[in-house]
Design an enzyme around this catalytic site. Structure first.
Site, PDB file in Angstrom:
ATOM      1  N   HIS A 160       0.927  -1.246   0.124  1.00 39.05           N
ATOM      2  CA  HIS A 160       0.079  -0.023   0.014  1.00 39.05           C
ATOM      3  C   HIS A 160       0.877   1.049   0.066  1.00 39.05           C
ATOM      4  CE1 HIS A 160      -3.641   2.180   1.255  1.00 39.05           C
ATOM      5  NE2 HIS A 160      -2.758   3.237   1.750  1.00 39.05           N
ATOM      6  N   GLU A 161       1.717   1.214   1.018  1.00 38.50           N
ATOM      7  CA  GLU A 161       2.834   2.546   1.166  1.00 38.50           C
ATOM      8  C   GLU A 161       3.495   2.535  -0.212  1.00 38.50           C
ATOM      9  OE1 GLU A 161       1.925   4.772   2.915  1.00 38.50           O
ATOM     10  OE2 GLU A 161       0.490   3.384   4.269  1.00 38.50           O
TER      11      GLU A 161
ATOM     12  N   GLU B  45      -4.421   7.832  -2.875  1.00 37.16           N
ATOM     13  CA  GLU B  45      -5.086   6.622  -2.612  1.00 37.16           C
ATOM     14  C   GLU B  45      -5.393   5.666  -3.734  1.00 37.16           C
ATOM     15  OE1 GLU B  45      -5.780   4.232   0.844  1.00 37.16           O
ATOM     16  OE2 GLU B  45      -4.792   6.236   0.664  1.00 37.16           O
TER      17      GLU B  45
ATOM     18  N   HIS C  40       1.735   4.563  -2.823  1.00 36.89           N
ATOM     19  CA  HIS C  40       1.933   6.214  -2.532  1.00 36.89           C
ATOM     20  C   HIS C  40       3.465   6.586  -2.948  1.00 36.89           C
ATOM     21  CE1 HIS C  40      -1.877   6.912  -0.572  1.00 36.89           C
ATOM     22  NE2 HIS C  40      -1.645   5.956   0.459  1.00 36.89           N
TER      23      HIS C  40
END
Length: 484
Positions: free
Chosen positions: A249-250, A279, A253
């Site tokens: 997830h990170e 997101e 980003h």
């Protein structure tokens, strides 16, 4: 532009202070750090409201600018107009209070003591409401705060979109939870193995480790842009998926920031277009790609290489373990199906806080009542409820809805990606994300803040943002997984 580049560079330095506070700062340094952050915010506010900016803007002939130049002008003007409305002492007070509030929140969370956090939450909320009043000019306070994270978005529009999401999500969840629960993991996974695998996954999803690093934090996050983009994760012995998928997830980003056109670096367009668009990248990496049947087949082999036999018989069972739907308290640990219901709860509560309909002292009881109504069971302790997220301690009112908006954007992008890369599953089954990432990089990430969030998604996905692709994707996936 040199003045603007220096302001952007100082903003990155301020962000590094926050990163350090979350990862490496000694606990006893909190008071001094709050003064440091306030001082930096004062400097930044002075630069962002420098009266020379208005003079420079007035002398620019927009007709002579290219697309990037017009975007730079639009964002500089927007930032100047917003910053000029906020008194310098208010900006410094916010920076100082949220720095102190974060420390108090972390301790309150560790002690499951909302009462210890409530007073500083009231301070933070009051300051943010003052900021919203300055920005709104008589308009809606929540919209003024939301605009900081998703330019152009309105709370009423999101309320309508989320209202369309809720019935189908609730119906699908009820159907799935009526089925027998899929088997999960049962053994402990050592921290060294989890962290080693996070580095493998970070590189698999395109994270340039020469311009970044992976550390541990209470709440995983990504920080920075351009040539210095850092991520954090956390390890849980009985739940390695918490670590692995937080990392993916990170990385979504972080690679967005790393992949913005290098010519835009340290300029207003040198960042992601909005938190919702940001997101969309983290969620499409984590879910549509990372939790797909194809990719989990590859990840199963990596898990066995790292941890040996861990009690999951085959790739299909592993896919079920990664995607199983179960009751839980924590947003960041929620399955794809229920995640957005966690966000909608927060969206409604923070709108009530900002409007004044809900007092900070009553937030815990309001949270617990709403959670029981939405999820069908009671919150057992504050760290599993109202204290679980860092956002309100950081004063990030208006941030939460961008998580679900990002999921909506990701649904639209994934629909277009599958058409553009027809053999996507075969590639993911080999742990090969290159074509998927190249499509995202060229169609969205490289543009940074060049276009408005809605226009950027519409151009990349070939459609205006809509909740329908996300709902269709979730229904197809979980109907198949649970044989509905």
């Amino acid at each position: 532009m040199q003045f603007q580049r220096e302001t952007e560079a100082l903003g990155q330095v301020a962000g590094r202070l926050s990163w350090d506070q979350e990862t490496m700062m000694p606990r006893g340094s909190a008071d001094q750090r709050s003064d440091e952050r306030a001082a930096m915010e004062t400097v930044l506010h002075q630069r962002r409201t420098d009266p020379r900016i208005a003079q420079w803007l007035s002398h620019i002939d927009e007709s002579e600018l290219d697309e990037a130049g017009r975007a730079q002008l639009r964002l500089i003007r927007r930032d100047y107009d917003r910053s000029a409305k906020i008194p310098a002492d208010l900006a410094a007070a916010i920076a100082r209070t949220v720095s102190r509030g974060h420390v108090i929140w972390a301790e309150a969370r560790a002690n499951d003591d909302f009462a210890a956090f409530a007073p500083v939450l009231a301070e933070i909320l009051d300051l943010r409401r003052q900021e919203a009043q300055a920005l709104a000019g008589g308009g809606d306070l929540y919209d003024a705060l939301l605009d900081s994270y998703e330019p152009g978005a309105k709370g009423a529009d999101l309320d309508a979109m989320f209202g369309a999401l809720r019935p189908r999500l609730v119906a699908l969840r009820e159907a799935v939870l009526d089925k027998p629960q899929l088997p999960g993991l049962t053994q402990s996974f050592d921290e060294d193995g989890q962290m080693a695998l996070t580095h493998v996954l970070a590189k698999t999803f395109g994270y340039d480790m020469t311009r970044g690093r992976v550390d541990k934090a209470v709440h995983p996050f990504s920080s920075g842009s351009g040539d210095d983009v850092r991520i954090t994760t956390r390890t849980v012995p009985l739940d390695p998926f918490n670590c692995l998928y937080s990392t993916i997830h990170e990385v979504g980003h972080a690679t967005y920031e790393q992949n913005v056109n290098a010519a835009y670096r340290l300029t207003p367009v040198g960042h992601g277009a909005s938190m919702g668009v940001h997101e969309s990248q983290s969620r499409i990496y984590e879910n549509q790609l990372g939790r797909s049947r194809a990719f989990t087949g590859w990840l199963y082999g990596q898990m066995r290489d790292t941890f040996g036999d861990f009690g999951i018989a085959d790739e299909d069972a592993f896919y079920g373990a990664v995607n199983r739907v179960k009751n839980g308290y924590i947003r960041t640990e929620a399955d794809e199906l229920q995640y957005n219901l966690h966000v909608l709860l927060r969206f409604d509560l923070e709108r009530a806080l900002v409007s004044g309909d809900l007092a900070p002292a009553d937030l815990e009881s309001a949270w617990n009542d709403r959670f029981a109504a939405d999820f069908g069971f009671a919150v057992d302790k504050a760290s599993n409820g109202v204290l679980q997220d860092v956002h309100w301690s950081a004063g990030l009112f208006g941030y939460f809805p961008t998580y679900t908006l990002g999921n909506v954007y990701a649904g639209c992008l994934y629909q277009a990606l599958r058409k553009a890369v027809p053999d996507l599953d075969a590639q993911l089954g080999q742990g090969d994300t290159s074509q998927a990432l190249a499509w995202l990089r060229s169609n969205l990430q490289c543009h940074g803040g060049l276009r408005s969030p809605r226009d950027l998604i519409a151009d990349a996905a070939g459609m205006s943002p809509s909740e329908e692709p996300l709902l269709d994707y979730l229904e197809d996936k979980f109907s198949s997984l649970y044989d509905l």
